[in-house]
Design a protein around this motif. Structure first.
Motif, PDB file in Angstrom:
ATOM      1  N   UNK A  29       5.850   6.568  -1.279  1.00 27.70           N
ATOM      2  CA  UNK A  29       4.970   5.737  -1.514  1.00 27.70           C
ATOM      3  C   UNK A  29       4.151   6.540  -2.811  1.00 27.70           C
ATOM      4  N   UNK A  30       4.685   7.133  -3.789  1.00 25.80           N
ATOM      5  CA  UNK A  30       3.880   7.412  -4.205  1.00 25.80           C
ATOM      6  C   UNK A  30       3.786   6.882  -6.078  1.00 25.80           C
ATOM      7  N   UNK A  31       4.940   6.054  -6.139  1.00 21.89           N
ATOM      8  CA  UNK A  31       4.875   5.050  -7.363  1.00 21.89           C
ATOM      9  C   UNK A  31       4.187   3.948  -6.921  1.00 21.89           C
ATOM     10  N   UNK A  32       3.148   3.325  -5.695  1.00 25.53           N
ATOM     11  CA  UNK A  32       2.709   2.278  -5.245  1.00 25.53           C
ATOM     12  C   UNK A  32       1.430   2.917  -5.011  1.00 25.53           C
ATOM     13  N   UNK A  33       0.839   4.135  -4.752  1.00 31.75           N
ATOM     14  CA  UNK A  33      -0.517   5.015  -4.861  1.00 31.75           C
ATOM     15  C   UNK A  33      -0.671   4.999  -6.527  1.00 31.75           C
ATOM     16  N   UNK A  34       0.181   5.225  -6.732  1.00 31.51           N
ATOM     17  CA  UNK A  34      -0.466   5.861  -8.458  1.00 31.51           C
ATOM     18  C   UNK A  34      -0.966   3.990  -9.738  1.00 31.51           C
TER      19      UNK A  34
END
Length: 299
Positions: free
Chosen positions: A66-71
């Motif tokens: 999920x980190x790419x979506x959060x970024x």
């Protein structure tokens, strides 16, 4: 909605630096506050974002997903914030512009050229008669109008074009340019009296000392045009409302002068910078030598 913008920002920073102390310094919050934000996020979504050890923190398998979506979401939120702040600073609010049928030939060009250099200003358009435009300009419901010269001295205006009244006749019924013959032979189509359009008032002025018969009253201009095309009658209409659109209608000019100026009208008390930008754009277009046509009109 469980998403908290502060939590998303904290997660992104912590994932990048992999250290609570450094992340809290970047975010200008205490380490306990940062830990609480991360825990609140994990509890809300029932997901473990980070694996903690003596070396610091690393993203868990779920965190990596999920980190790419959060970024990406953080970038979008930042861009949105900057865009709204820019509008607030420059007062580039959306523009509400009204026009009548007589503006159909030049207004689209003005708007298209304006948006080439001001593409972030949203423009809404409405086809409204002059009287209603003036009412809305005075109330603040409308930013700019293209209409007859306003009655109110409160409003600013400049002439931008002209139009004239003509007799509209189906080409199936057209013989010559003798207007009186058509008025005596065919039904005269009129706008209904409840309409705020000034077409009726000017039509009645042109009918003084003329013989005519009115048998059809229509609520709108489009209905009148449809009736003309079906050979039901003739009508006195603004030339630009038909010119170049309906080839099956013959436009017969009056011998007397029936021209009027079309003005761009705005309220000088409007605080919106977008209004000032559009007014300046139109004034600049009017100053160009190429905007004057062979018939003497500016557009």
């Amino acid at each position: 909605m469980k998403v908290n913008q502060k939590y998303l920002r904290s997660i992104e920073v912590l994932a990048r630096v992999k250290n609570f102390r450094i992340a809290s310094q970047i975010l200008c919050i205490s380490q306990p506050a940062l830990s609480k934000q991360i825990k609140n996020f994990e509890d809300a979504y029932e997901i473990e974002m980070f694996i903690r050890d003596n070396q610091g923190v690393t993203l868990s398998e779920a965190g990596k997903l999920v980190i790419d979506e959060i970024t990406a979401l953080n970038r979008h939120l930042q861009k949105t914030d900057e865009f709204i702040a820019s509008i607030s600073r420059n007062n580039l609010t959306p523009l509400s512009i009204a026009f009548g049928k007589s503006s159909n030939d030049f207004l689209p060009v003005l708007i298209r050229e304006f948006q080439k250099s001001h593409d972030k200003i949203l423009i809404s358009l409405a086809d409204i008669c002059s009287q209603e435009q003036e009412e809305q300009l005075l109330s603040g419901a409308l930013d700019i109008g293209f209409m007859r010269k306003p009655i109110s001295q409160t409003l600013n205006s400049i002439p931008v074009s002209k139009d004239e009244f003509v007799l509209a006749v189906s080409k199936n019924q057209y013989i010559d340019d003798n207007i009186d013959d058509y008025l005596q032979k065919y039904n005269l189509l009129m706008m209904s009296n409840h309409s705020k359009s000034q077409i009726n008032l000017h039509t009645m002025d042109l009918l003084k000392d003329r013989t005519y018969k009115i048998t059809n009253i229509s609520a709108d201009l489009q209905t009148i045009i449809t009736l003309i095309l079906s050979n039901t009658g003739v009508a006195i209409l603004p030339k630009k409302s038909i010119l170049g659109i309906y080839d099956a209608i013959q436009l017969i000019p009056f011998q007397e002068n029936t021209q009027w100026d079309i003005h761009m009208v705005w309220h000088p008390g409007s605080p919106a910078r977008s209004v000032a930008l559009f007014v300046d754009h139109v004034k600049n277009e009017l100053s160009k030598p190429g905007c004057q046509r062979e018939d003497g009109q500016r557009f």
